[in-house]
Design a protein around this motif. Structure first.
Motif, short mmCIF file in Angstrom:
data_model
loop_
_atom_site.label_atom_id
_atom_site.label_comp_id
_atom_site.label_asym_id
_atom_site.label_seq_id
_atom_site.Cartn_x
_atom_site.Cartn_y
_atom_site.Cartn_z
N GLU A 96 0.84 -1.22 0.00
CA GLU A 96 0.00 0.00 0.00
C GLU A 96 0.87 1.26 0.00
N VAL A 97 1.97 1.22 0.74
CA VAL A 97 2.87 2.38 0.77
C VAL A 97 3.46 2.62 -0.63
N MET A 98 3.81 1.53 -1.31
CA MET A 98 4.39 1.67 -2.66
C MET A 98 3.33 2.21 -3.64
N ALA A 99 2.09 1.75 -3.51
CA ALA A 99 1.04 2.28 -4.39
C ALA A 99 0.92 3.80 -4.19
N GLY A 100 0.98 4.22 -2.93
CA GLY A 100 0.88 5.66 -2.64
C GLY A 100 2.02 6.46 -3.25
N VAL A 101 3.24 5.96 -3.13
CA VAL A 101 4.37 6.75 -3.62
C VAL A 101 4.47 6.69 -5.15
N LEU A 102 4.05 5.59 -5.76
CA LEU A 102 4.06 5.51 -7.23
C LEU A 102 3.04 6.49 -7.82
N ALA A 103 1.92 6.65 -7.13
CA ALA A 103 0.93 7.63 -7.59
C ALA A 103 1.49 9.05 -7.45
N ALA A 104 2.17 9.31 -6.34
CA ALA A 104 2.78 10.64 -6.13
C ALA A 104 3.84 10.92 -7.20
N LEU A 105 4.60 9.89 -7.54
CA LEU A 105 5.63 10.02 -8.58
C LEU A 105 4.98 10.38 -9.93
N ALA A 106 3.90 9.70 -10.26
CA ALA A 106 3.24 9.96 -11.55
C ALA A 106 2.58 11.34 -11.57
N ARG A 107 2.20 11.83 -10.39
CA ARG A 107 1.62 13.18 -10.33
C ARG A 107 2.70 14.25 -10.36
N GLY A 108 3.95 13.85 -10.37
CA GLY A 108 5.04 14.82 -10.44
C GLY A 108 5.32 15.49 -9.12
N GLU A 109 4.92 14.88 -8.01
CA GLU A 109 5.09 15.53 -6.71
C GLU A 109 6.43 15.22 -6.06
N THR A 110 7.14 14.24 -6.58
CA THR A 110 8.38 13.82 -5.90
C THR A 110 9.60 14.38 -6.64
N LEU A 111 10.70 14.42 -5.94
CA LEU A 111 11.96 14.89 -6.53
C LEU A 111 12.98 13.77 -6.45
N GLN A 112 13.63 13.48 -7.57
CA GLN A 112 14.74 12.53 -7.52
C GLN A 112 15.52 12.62 -8.83
N PRO A 113 16.84 12.75 -8.74
CA PRO A 113 17.64 12.66 -9.95
C PRO A 113 17.78 11.20 -10.33
N LEU A 114 18.26 10.92 -11.52
CA LEU A 114 18.62 9.54 -11.85
C LEU A 114 19.70 9.09 -10.87
N ARG A 115 19.71 7.79 -10.56
CA ARG A 115 20.72 7.35 -9.58
C ARG A 115 22.11 7.52 -10.17
N SER A 116 23.08 7.71 -9.28
CA SER A 116 24.44 7.81 -9.80
C SER A 116 25.21 6.58 -9.32
N VAL A 117 25.94 5.99 -10.24
CA VAL A 117 26.59 4.70 -9.95
C VAL A 117 28.08 4.81 -10.22
N LEU A 118 28.86 4.45 -9.21
CA LEU A 118 30.32 4.46 -9.34
C LEU A 118 30.78 3.02 -9.53
N ARG A 119 31.49 2.76 -10.63
CA ARG A 119 32.09 1.42 -10.81
C ARG A 119 33.38 1.40 -10.03
N LEU A 120 33.44 0.63 -8.96
CA LEU A 120 34.62 0.66 -8.09
C LEU A 120 35.80 -0.04 -8.76
N ARG A 121 37.00 0.51 -8.56
CA ARG A 121 38.20 -0.16 -9.08
C ARG A 121 38.65 -1.15 -8.02
N LEU A 122 38.49 -2.43 -8.31
CA LEU A 122 38.79 -3.46 -7.32
C LEU A 122 39.70 -4.49 -7.96
N SER A 123 40.55 -5.08 -7.14
CA SER A 123 41.46 -6.06 -7.73
C SER A 123 40.80 -7.43 -7.85
N GLU A 124 39.93 -7.79 -6.90
CA GLU A 124 39.42 -9.16 -6.91
C GLU A 124 37.96 -9.28 -7.30
#
Ligand code: NDP
Length: 354
Positions: free
Chosen positions: A22-50
């Protein structure tokens, strides 16, 4: 300002699947109404040896609803009766910071680990820290449950799970919350994982879960399919999908990875959680588009559009519907805030003085 620490146990106990849906239904409706703020996620590819590893950052805000009717229940969608939407609490701001180490499973660790932080928007002070592994598992499956409630046939109940990890387990619970399951088959890259999943699921749920030797065998005749793998290449072919099936495509959250072949996407009416995310982050959509299997207009709309009655969902029992999930910050923040309110009322969690 005290900071409330809410670990896995609190998140799992205070965020039951039925409430999270129910909480997700509420926030998805708010998102579609343009009431929420969020940039696209930002993803860092970590430099790892293993190991391979990503660090993702997902900030967002759900401002106070601008009018009382902004939280009112939407018109009911055809074929999918909905409970009234859970009202959103005013002014939530925060961030999820999460690592994705896909090989962690082999080392007995979860592939997704991290934290969600909520802030007091009046003062800017952080107010709560949550375990992101459990929150992500529950909210992602709850969003698929919203999609399933809106798009699957009412009598759908033959479930195929592709993948046998954390999301597969959460999706079994979520699908059982919105449809009466008659049969469940699970396939995974390693047959041993599918067998282990089936044995554990039988102990937790009333329904029998059969391990399948191939993805094709798992999907044959299924009317609900959840793809929950970390595969970068298609594990589901369009030719295998039964008429009338509803698909939740949950893995493949970057533009270069896909779980579905072009034919699977082309066969289905496609709905997304967030159009902007799908256009930038969904390999299932972008790679099918690039190879000419679908056109630009293939995305019908967002789940929120369905919730608000702006779009028709399933139009007939034989069509195939597809929900492509990418996961967005405001889902995490709404779920976290729900846990926070309950934790404060029940005096749960550990208070840290900062
Ligand atoms: P887990 O690590 O718990 O499970 C991963 C599953 O994918 C296992 O069944 C594993 O198989 C399988 N797998 C891994 N690599 C491959 C491969 N190369 N080919 C085929 N199968 C593979 O991960 P989660 O369940 O937490 O996440 C599953 C997917 O969902 C990930 O892609 C993740 O990024 C995505 N996700 C999406 C979210 C959203 O909001 N849409 C949110 C959270 C996760 P085996 O059993 O053999 O190890």
């Amino acid at each position: 300002m005290p900071l409330l620490y809410l670990g896995r146990r609190e998140v799992e106990e205070l965020l039951p699947m039925a409430e999270c849906i129910e909480v997700m239904a509420g926030v998805l409706a708010a998102l579609a109404r343009g009431e929420t703020l969020q940039p696209l996620r930002s993803v860092l590819r970590l430099r790892l040896s293993e190991r391979r590893g990503l660090l993702g950052m997902m900030p967002g805000q759900i401002p106070a609803a601008s009018s009382p009717d902004a939280v009112a229940a939407p018109p009911l969608a055809p074929l999918a009766p909905l409970a009234p939407l859970a009202p959103l609490a005013p002014d939530i701001a925060g961030i999820k910071v999460i690592t994705l180490y896909p090989d962690n499973r082999a080392h007995g660790l979860e592939s997704h680990q991290g934290a969600v932080l909520l802030f007091d928007t009046g003062t800017g002070s952080p107010i709560a820290y949550f375990d992101a592994s459990s929150l992500t598992a529950i909210r992602t499956a709850a969003v698929s449950a919203v999609a399933t409630r809106l798009l699957a046939r009412d009598d759908a109940g033959d479930l195929a799970l592709l993948g046998a990890g954390v999301q597969a387990a959460a999706h079994l619970e979520a699908m059982a919350a919105v449809r009466r399951l008659r049969r469940v088959r699970v396939w995974s890259r390693s047959p041993e994982s599918a067998r282990r999943f089936a044995a554990a699921a039988v102990r937790r749920h009333a329904v029998a879960v059969e391990p399948a030797a191939t993805a094709r065998e798992a999907v044959a005749g299924a009317d609900l399919v959840c793809t929950t793998t970390a595969s970068p290449k298609p594990i589901l072919a369009g030719a295998w999908i039964a008429p009338g099936a509803h698909l939740n495509a949950v893995g493949a959250c970057v533009a270069t990875a896909r779980e579905l072949d072009g034919a699977a996407v082309a066969r289905a009416r496609l709905f997304v959680d967030c159009r902007e995310s799908a256009l930038n982050e969904s390999g299932d959509f972008l790679l099918a588009l690039r190879e000419g299997a679908i056109g630009e207009g293939h995305i019908q709309g967002e789940l929120g559009d369905l919730l608000l009655g702006r779009l028709a969902g399933r139009r007939d029992p034989a069509e195939v519907t597809l929900f492509k999930s990418l996961g967005v910050a405001v889902e995490d923040l709404a779920a976290a805030h729900h846990v926070y309110r309950k934790a404060v009322a029940a005096r749960r969690g550990i208070v840290l003085e900062t």
